[in-house]
Design a protein around this motif. Structure first.
Motif, mmCIF file in Angstrom:
data_model
loop_
_atom_site.group_PDB
_atom_site.id
_atom_site.type_symbol
_atom_site.label_atom_id
_atom_site.label_comp_id
_atom_site.label_asym_id
_atom_site.label_seq_id
_atom_site.Cartn_x
_atom_site.Cartn_y
_atom_site.Cartn_z
ATOM 1 N N ILE A 103 0.845 -1.189 0.000
ATOM 2 C CA ILE A 103 0.000 0.000 0.000
ATOM 3 C C ILE A 103 0.879 1.236 0.000
ATOM 4 C CG2 ILE A 103 -1.688 1.334 1.328
ATOM 5 C CD1 ILE A 103 -2.806 -1.323 2.327
ATOM 6 N N ALA A 104 0.612 2.120 -0.937
ATOM 7 C CA ALA A 104 1.353 3.378 -1.002
ATOM 8 C C ALA A 104 0.753 4.381 -0.027
ATOM 9 C CB ALA A 104 1.298 3.948 -2.413
ATOM 10 N N GLY A 105 1.615 5.179 0.576
ATOM 11 C CA GLY A 105 1.130 6.266 1.401
ATOM 12 C C GLY A 105 0.460 7.331 0.545
ATOM 13 N N LEU A 106 -0.411 8.092 1.165
ATOM 14 C CA LEU A 106 -1.062 9.190 0.457
ATOM 15 C C LEU A 106 -0.108 10.358 0.258
ATOM 16 C CD1 LEU A 106 -3.604 10.694 -0.629
ATOM 17 C CD2 LEU A 106 -4.091 11.325 1.749
ATOM 18 N N ASN A 107 0.721 10.602 1.246
ATOM 19 C CA ASN A 107 1.574 11.792 1.259
ATOM 20 C C ASN A 107 3.007 11.468 0.835
ATOM 21 O OD1 ASN A 107 -0.357 13.759 2.545
ATOM 22 N ND2 ASN A 107 -0.356 12.148 4.117
ATOM 23 N N PRO A 108 3.793 12.491 0.468
ATOM 24 C CA PRO A 108 5.202 12.255 0.158
ATOM 25 C C PRO A 108 5.916 11.582 1.323
ATOM 26 C CG PRO A 108 4.563 14.474 -0.492
ATOM 27 C CD PRO A 108 3.403 13.902 0.279
ATOM 28 N N HIS A 109 6.784 10.627 1.010
ATOM 29 C CA HIS A 109 7.541 9.889 2.031
ATOM 30 C C HIS A 109 6.607 9.196 3.024
ATOM 31 C CE1 HIS A 109 11.645 11.959 1.362
ATOM 32 N NE2 HIS A 109 10.834 12.307 0.370
ATOM 33 N N ALA A 110 5.381 8.845 2.552
ATOM 34 C CA ALA A 110 4.374 8.231 3.422
ATOM 35 C C ALA A 110 4.159 9.050 4.694
ATOM 36 C CB ALA A 110 4.739 6.790 3.757
ATOM 37 N N GLY A 111 4.185 10.364 4.528
ATOM 38 C CA GLY A 111 3.927 11.279 5.638
ATOM 39 C C GLY A 111 5.124 11.611 6.489
ATOM 40 N N GLU A 112 6.173 10.798 6.426
ATOM 41 C CA GLU A 112 7.388 10.972 7.235
ATOM 42 C C GLU A 112 7.056 11.266 8.699
ATOM 43 O OE1 GLU A 112 11.176 13.750 6.662
ATOM 44 O OE2 GLU A 112 10.917 12.285 5.033
#
Length: 324
Positions: A198-207
């Protein structure tokens, strides 16, 4: 294979008839299919034979392209879509689905349609093929998967504005997408326990919340719940590190948050031969991953590669579903 794939004609003013004829020349008896459409719309010189049922296609595919004739009210001028033909385009899709549902064909492969033409000519009430096919299946919950030899991707949200994605990408939608994708890969691709990322919605999976909070607020917990339920799922992962060769070797399909997150990598890898698959239907459906290409229709330049891949995948999925 004892039953052929049915191929709907799509918009006859696009490249559909042209690539159908080219696909038959390439596939012949190795993968018999029957084309549903108006024979008058096929390119001049196409070797075809009208049949009364899909079963006849198995006998003649080596000598001529099998055609289930479906009359259209107007001629098809390449590159010039005709709204007067819209109802017939829709009827061909429904006819193909009916043949598959009745067991006369193993799967349906749909040539490209133009949504605006269908809306203008027939008040088509669906965003596209996928939603109409779900309607024909009685309101089945479906997901769109794009597939090639190197990658399978599933966008959880599809044709909506990017600004609408955070509200539409919900725990319920992501769970449903994972469930439908896993079941489809088991049933139609023979993967006993498909590995999903599953890919995160945000860049860097939200970091960790520095670039967005959806991952820490609910995606992490949903992934853990799915793992507890037995799904071979992991994430959320940063989307920018999910699609290189080494990463792709570790999963069977990637679940993405939105349209471009999924389609950019697969179109980079397989622009000419990607396949659109609808998972969740009570029948097998594939489609080439391109549009009607009105700008090159009738020029002879259209490649049948994606259609050949879609027909091949449809036949394999149909065999997997029936165990044959």
């Amino acid at each position: 294979m004892t039953r052929p794939v049915v191929l709907s004609c799509g918009d006859p003013s696009g490249i559909g008839p042209e690539i159908a004829a080219k696909a038959w020349e390439h596939l012949g008896t190795s993968l018999p299919f029957v084309w549903i459409g108006d024979p008058a719309h096929l390119p001049k010189g196409t070797t075809y034979r009208e049949v009364a049922s899909p079963a006849e296609a198995m006998q003649i595919a080596g000598r001529a392209m099998p055609v289930l004739p479906h009359p259209f009210p107007e001629a098809a001028i390449p590159g010039q879509p005709t709204p007067a033909n819209a109802h017939a385009v829709i009827d061909v899709i429904a006819r193909g689905v009916d043949l598959v549902m009745r067991g006369e064909a193993s799967a349906i492969c749909t040539a490209p349609i133009n949504k605006k033409v269908l809306k203008d000519g027939a008040n088509f009430a669906f965003p596209g093929h996928t939603e109409y096919l779900a309607h024909l299946a009685g309101g089945a919950r479906v997901v769109m998967m794009l597939a090639c030899d190197q990658l399978r991707v599933v966008p959880a949200t599809i044709h909506i504005a990017l600004s609408e994605v955070p509200a539409a990408f919900t725990p319920a939608l992501l769970r449903e997408t994972v469930e439908i994708t896993a079941e489809g890969l088991r049933r139609d691709f023979g993967l006993e326990n498909p590995r999903l990322v599953i890919a995160g919605l945000n860049p860097h999976a939200g970091e960790g919340g520095a670039m967005g909070h959806e991952e820490t607020r609910w995606i992490n917990n949903l992934v853990k719940d799915l793992q507890t339920e037995g799904y071979a799922v992991s994430g959320p992962h940063p989307a920018d590190t999910m699609f290189h060769a080494a990463a792709r070797s570790r999963y069977d399909a990637a679940i993405c948050a939105y349209h471009d997150q999924a389609l950019i990598p697969i179109k980079t890898l397989a622009f000419d031969d990607g396949v659109n698959v609808t998972l969740g239907l009570p029948f097998v459906r594939t489609s080439p991953d391109h549009g009607t290409a009105f700008d090159i229709a009738g020029t002879g330049r259209a490649s049948p590669a994606s259609l050949i891949a879609a027909l091949t995948m449809a036949a394999r999925m149909g065999a997997a579903r029936t165990g044959g």
